[in-house]
Write a protein that holds these residues in place. Structure first.
Motif, PDB file in Angstrom:
ATOM      1  N   THR A  56     -12.090  30.092  12.059  1.00  0.00           N
ATOM      2  CA  THR A  56     -11.573  31.260  11.325  1.00  0.00           C
ATOM      3  C   THR A  56     -10.598  32.031  12.203  1.00  0.00           C
ATOM      4  OG1 THR A  56     -13.569  31.410   9.988  1.00  0.00           O
ATOM      5  CG2 THR A  56     -12.254  33.421  10.174  1.00  0.00           C
ATOM      6  N   ASP A 168     -10.042  29.035   4.246  1.00  0.00           N
ATOM      7  CA  ASP A 168     -11.191  29.096   5.157  1.00  0.00           C
ATOM      8  C   ASP A 168     -12.449  28.621   4.439  1.00  0.00           C
ATOM      9  OD1 ASP A 168     -12.817  29.481   7.290  1.00  0.00           O
ATOM     10  OD2 ASP A 168     -12.572  31.659   7.394  1.00  0.00           O
ATOM     11  N   GLU A 169     -12.755  27.358   4.573  1.00  0.00           N
ATOM     12  CA  GLU A 169     -13.949  26.758   3.951  1.00  0.00           C
ATOM     13  C   GLU A 169     -14.174  27.268   2.526  1.00  0.00           C
ATOM     14  OE1 GLU A 169     -17.257  25.887   6.310  1.00  0.00           O
ATOM     15  OE2 GLU A 169     -16.439  26.827   8.100  1.00  0.00           O
TER      16      GLU A 169
HETATM   17 MG   LIG Z   1     -15.403  30.532  10.076  1.00  0.00          MG
END
Ligand SMILES: [Mg+2]
Ligand SMILES: Nc1ncnc2c1ncn2[C@@H]1O[C@H](COP(=O)(O)OP(=O)(O)OP(=O)(O)O)[C@@H](O)[C@H]1O
Length: 265
Positions: A56, A168-169
């Protein structure tokens, strides 16, 4: 932004010997240690790495939300040294505004960019159609399923056509079938527009399904362990990705590098 160099051949994003320490310079605080890799224009680049290694953090650097302690992050040759408005950021949580309808959410980034009302309605509706959310434009986020919220969050970012889209995921919390459908839709959107996408995931199959290249990070302080090119032809059948020629070899190559970075106790 400081100009260093620029040409069409430049990476869309370049991480160049990036060091990052949150709130300190000591080795204990070091998160990223001399991280270098490129995100090429029109490609999908994915980063995989163990939890807490700094994935991140890479996106926050690209968005200009934080600054590298050493090295540079560049977008088309320019050092990112302030909030980067040329990227779109799809976060792990959908973060839709609960007080706006689906249409209102997708129109919002256009409204703050001064796009006239009629045009923003047309653009928002056309993106909602692309992901099968027409018919749900007047629903509020709480009236949508998790997968629908995710699709709305993705088109809310793509609608203003940022140069680079950071993910992000985004699909982490979804069930396997919904995830596959969203992979399919995301790749269709990519085929139409050839956006530059920079994607974070824990999931090696997701990384192979989507990417042109996968960057494997080590544990903290993170370095780049390996960059694996994905040779699978496009368009890919995400529903039977295991059967695509090259899948097994790519998975084995990634796993070889990744397995040493996860705790096995
Ligand atoms: Mg992360
Ligand atoms: N604002 C902050 N201040 C201090 N440390 C932070 C801050 N944000 C993150 N960290 C630390 O930096 C490290 C990397 O965080 P980051 O969120 O980038 O990891 P990640 O790889 O995305 O993890 P995950 O896979 O769990 O999402 C973590 O150890 C975290 O504790």
């Amino acid at each position: 932004m400081t100009m260093i160099e620029a040409s069409n051949e430049d990476p869309a994003l370049a991480f160049s010997r990036v060091k990052l320490a949150y709130g300190g310079q000591g080795n204990d605080a070091l998160i990223l240690d001399h991280v270098s890799f490129d995100v090429m224009p029109g490609q999908i680049t994915t980063v995989v790495g163990p939890s807490g290694c700094g994935k991140t953090t890479l996106l926050r650097l690209a968005a200009g939300l934080i600054r590298a302690s050493g090295g540079h992050v560049l977008q088309h040759g320019r050092v990112i040294d302030g909030l980067n408005t040329k990227v779109g950021f799809v976060t792990q949580e959908s973060n839709l505004f609960p007080w706006l309808t689906t249409l209102g959410n997708v129109e919002f980034p256009l409204a703050i960019r001064g796009v006239p009302k009629k045009e923003r309605r047309e653009r928002a509706m056309s993106w909602l159609q692309m992901v099968g959310l027409d018919g749900f434009e007047n629903h509020y986020p709480s009236q949508l399923s998790g997968g629908m919220q995710k699709r709305a969050a993705i088109v809310r970012t793509l609608v203003y056509e940022p140069e680079v889209v950071l993910f992000d995921e985004p699909f982490g919390a979804l069930d396997a079938q919904t995830r596959m459908s969203l992979h399919h839709q995301l790749l269709q959107l990519w085929h139409n527009r050839r956006n530059t996408m920079f994607f974070i995931t824990h999931d090696l199959v997701e990384a192979i399904t989507l990417s042109d290249q996968v960057v494997v990070m080590t544990r903290r302080p993170a370095r780049i362990k390996e960059i694996v090119k994905v040779p699978l032809k496009r368009p890919r059948n995400v529903f039977e990705i295991f059967l695509e020629p090259g899948f097994d070899e790519t998975y084995a190559a990634l796993w070889k590098h990744f397995k040493g970075e996860i705790k096995q106790n």
